[in-house]
Design a protein around this motif. Structure first.
Motif, PDB file in Angstrom:
ATOM      1  N   ARG A  60       3.425   6.693  -1.012  1.00 45.96           N
ATOM      2  CA  ARG A  60       3.816   7.740  -1.839  1.00 45.96           C
ATOM      3  C   ARG A  60       4.880   7.789  -3.219  1.00 45.96           C
ATOM      4  O   ARG A  60       5.841   7.854  -1.933  1.00 45.96           O
ATOM      5  N   ARG A  61       4.973   8.472  -3.702  1.00 46.17           N
ATOM      6  CA  ARG A  61       5.989   8.529  -4.987  1.00 46.17           C
ATOM      7  C   ARG A  61       6.229   9.861  -5.721  1.00 46.17           C
ATOM      8  O   ARG A  61       5.159  10.473  -5.890  1.00 46.17           O
ATOM      9  N   LEU A  62       7.344  10.367  -5.939  1.00 48.62           N
ATOM     10  CA  LEU A  62       7.316  11.183  -6.335  1.00 48.62           C
ATOM     11  C   LEU A  62       6.263  13.104  -5.955  1.00 48.62           C
ATOM     12  O   LEU A  62       5.521  13.807  -6.570  1.00 48.62           O
ATOM     13  N   HIS A  63       6.453  12.403  -4.719  1.00 51.29           N
ATOM     14  CA  HIS A  63       5.788  13.089  -3.610  1.00 51.29           C
ATOM     15  C   HIS A  63       6.806  14.929  -3.998  1.00 51.29           C
ATOM     16  O   HIS A  63       7.927  14.994  -3.668  1.00 51.29           O
ATOM     17  N   LEU A 102       9.395   2.639  -9.480  1.00 52.24           N
ATOM     18  CA  LEU A 102       8.566   2.899  -8.220  1.00 52.24           C
ATOM     19  C   LEU A 102       7.873   2.016  -6.974  1.00 52.24           C
ATOM     20  O   LEU A 102       7.343   1.766  -6.316  1.00 52.24           O
ATOM     21  N   HIS A 161       7.082  16.125  -6.618  1.00 55.02           N
ATOM     22  CA  HIS A 161       7.335  16.295  -7.926  1.00 55.02           C
ATOM     23  C   HIS A 161       7.302  17.548  -8.364  1.00 55.02           C
ATOM     24  O   HIS A 161       6.329  17.188  -8.947  1.00 55.02           O
ATOM     25  N   ASP A 179      14.731   5.654  -3.319  1.00 53.59           N
ATOM     26  CA  ASP A 179      14.675   6.511  -2.579  1.00 53.59           C
ATOM     27  C   ASP A 179      13.800   7.565  -3.547  1.00 53.59           C
ATOM     28  O   ASP A 179      14.010   7.699  -5.099  1.00 53.59           O
ATOM     29  N   ASP A 180      13.223   8.508  -3.084  1.00 54.85           N
ATOM     30  CA  ASP A 180      12.365   9.300  -3.842  1.00 54.85           C
ATOM     31  C   ASP A 180      13.178  10.057  -5.292  1.00 54.85           C
ATOM     32  O   ASP A 180      12.111  10.067  -6.158  1.00 54.85           O
ATOM     33  N   VAL A 217      14.020   7.102  -7.466  1.00 57.29           N
ATOM     34  CA  VAL A 217      12.614   7.670  -8.690  1.00 57.29           C
ATOM     35  C   VAL A 217      12.572   8.527  -9.370  1.00 57.29           C
ATOM     36  O   VAL A 217      12.809   8.621 -10.449  1.00 57.29           O
ATOM     37  N   GLY A 234       1.365  13.704  -6.325  1.00 58.85           N
ATOM     38  CA  GLY A 234       2.014  12.713  -6.521  1.00 58.85           C
ATOM     39  C   GLY A 234       1.581  11.712  -7.102  1.00 58.85           C
ATOM     40  O   GLY A 234       0.712  11.889  -7.504  1.00 58.85           O
TER      41      GLY A 234
END
Length: 371
Positions: free
Chosen positions: A179-182, A250, A184, A256-257, A260, A166
């Motif tokens: 954490r973003r794009l966990h 971001l 993904h 929420d993710d 994003v 991520g």
């Protein structure tokens, strides 16, 4: 007598530094031309994980004491640094994995450390909490936009081998991170059904001495921010794909993710797997091409071209654009390590930092003077 045609180099490479000891991964250049490198603890004898190239050699930076951790969770020293980056205000940031030999991390090991280049002292240390820097997290590379937030924002890739991947977003004023794009799909390595890297004419895999080979499986690794700060580019290490995501998304706490992720754009196939990414102030994006001993560049219209191709670029790793309008790169023969060669270390010293001229400078996203 006829001579067979041979592969021809392209572009110009100048040697900046050579290394007879451990292999370097990261390189960065200050606005005044100081060159810094780092050496993660992957098995070589690393006496200092961050060094400055000086007078034809290297010296521990900022000093030896800062490079002598008491243990792997020491938040007062550098444990195993994967990347060094000079930010738009000419400060050096060391991205510490806290993960020698890719082992599981402990809180205090993974961190972001700021060093004031005017005083050569550590001025800030940011330690992400466990829910951000997971046990299997491997902090890989970092970029900055100092216009976002009170003191700016950092963006970090988590390239974990076998763990969640991520993007980690850090507010530099408060130290808060998330954490973003966990995990993904865009941050994940590709499988053997879609990605089979070839380096030096040979299929590249993890090849233990006492077991079957398996795919290289590192996720989100290369990272770069667009010259206007609108998009963050990233690529998994084990993939030829390039991706981008909205920086506004971001940073938006209301999203929420999934929201994003809705801003992620598939930017296409780079033509090679890459480790490092970088951008310049002319709006172009650079990518190392470790399958081709090359550095590639994507122009504003989306077309790709080769900046340099040279047999000495044996595994081009990290990129850095200097204020001197040169593009710097480490070449460290990563693919020749014992882990990929049936237990036999095939690397040949010295390792190198090279540079090649470009007609542009670094992306400097910093507050306007007086703001």
């Amino acid at each position: 007598m006829n001579t067979a045609a041979a592969d021809q180099p392209l572009g110009t490479l100048e040697t900046v530094a050579t290394f007879e000891g451990p292999m370097p991964t990261g390189v960065t250049v200050s606005h005044t031309g100081r060159v810094f490198v780092n050496f993660p603890k992957w098995g070589d004898d690393v006496t200092a994980t961050v060094m400055e190239v000086r007078d034809g050699g290297c010296v521990p930076y900022p000093d030896q004491a800062t490079n002598d951790p008491a243990h792997d969770a020491d938040d007062r020293a550098l444990v195993s640094v994967q990347s060094v980056v000079v930010d738009p205000l000419d400060r050096l940031w060391a991205l510490d994995t806290g993960s020698p030999q890719f082992q599981r991390t402990q809180v205090g090991g993974p961190k972001l450390v700021c060093i004031d280049l005017a005083t050569d002292t550590v001025v800030q240390t940011i330690v992400p909490p466990r829910e951000v820097a997971l046990e299997a997290t491997y902090l890989n590379d970092i970029r900055f936009d100092l216009r976002r937030g009170e003191a700016g924002t950092a963006f970090i890739t988590d390239s974990s081998d076998g763990g969640a991947n991520g993007i980690i977003v850090v507010d530099l004023a408060s130290g808060r991170s998330l954490r973003r794009l966990h995990d993904h799909p865009s941050t994940k390595p590709e499988g053997l059904d879609t990605f089979r890297p070839v380096i030096e004419g040979r299929p590249w895999m993890v090849r233990p001495p006492d077991g079957p080979p398996r795919p290289v499986a590192l996720g989100s690794d290369g990272i770069a921010i667009s010259s206007d700060g609108a998009r963050l580019y990233y690529c998994p290490f084990a993939s030829r794909r390039l991706w981008s995501v909205s920086v506004d998304a971001l940073l938006d706490p209301s999203l929420d993710d999934d929201a994003v992720a809705a801003t992620v754009i598939a930017e296409g196939d780079k033509g090679s797997a890459s480790d490092g990414l970088e951008t310049d102030d002319a709006g172009r994006l650079y990518a190392t091409a470790y399958e081709h001993n090359a550095i590639l560049r994507r122009l504003a219209d989306g077309q790709w071209e080769t900046v340099v191709h040279d047999p000495r670029l044996l595994f081009p790793d990290t990129l850095s654009v200097g204020a001197d309008r040169y593009l710097y790169v480490t070449a460290n023969q990563l693919h020749r390590q014992a882990a990929y060669q049936g237990g036999q270390d095939l690397r040949e010293r010295p390792y190198h930092v090279f540079r090649t001229p470009i007609d542009a400078g670094p992306v400097l996203l910093r507050p306007a003077a007086g703001s």
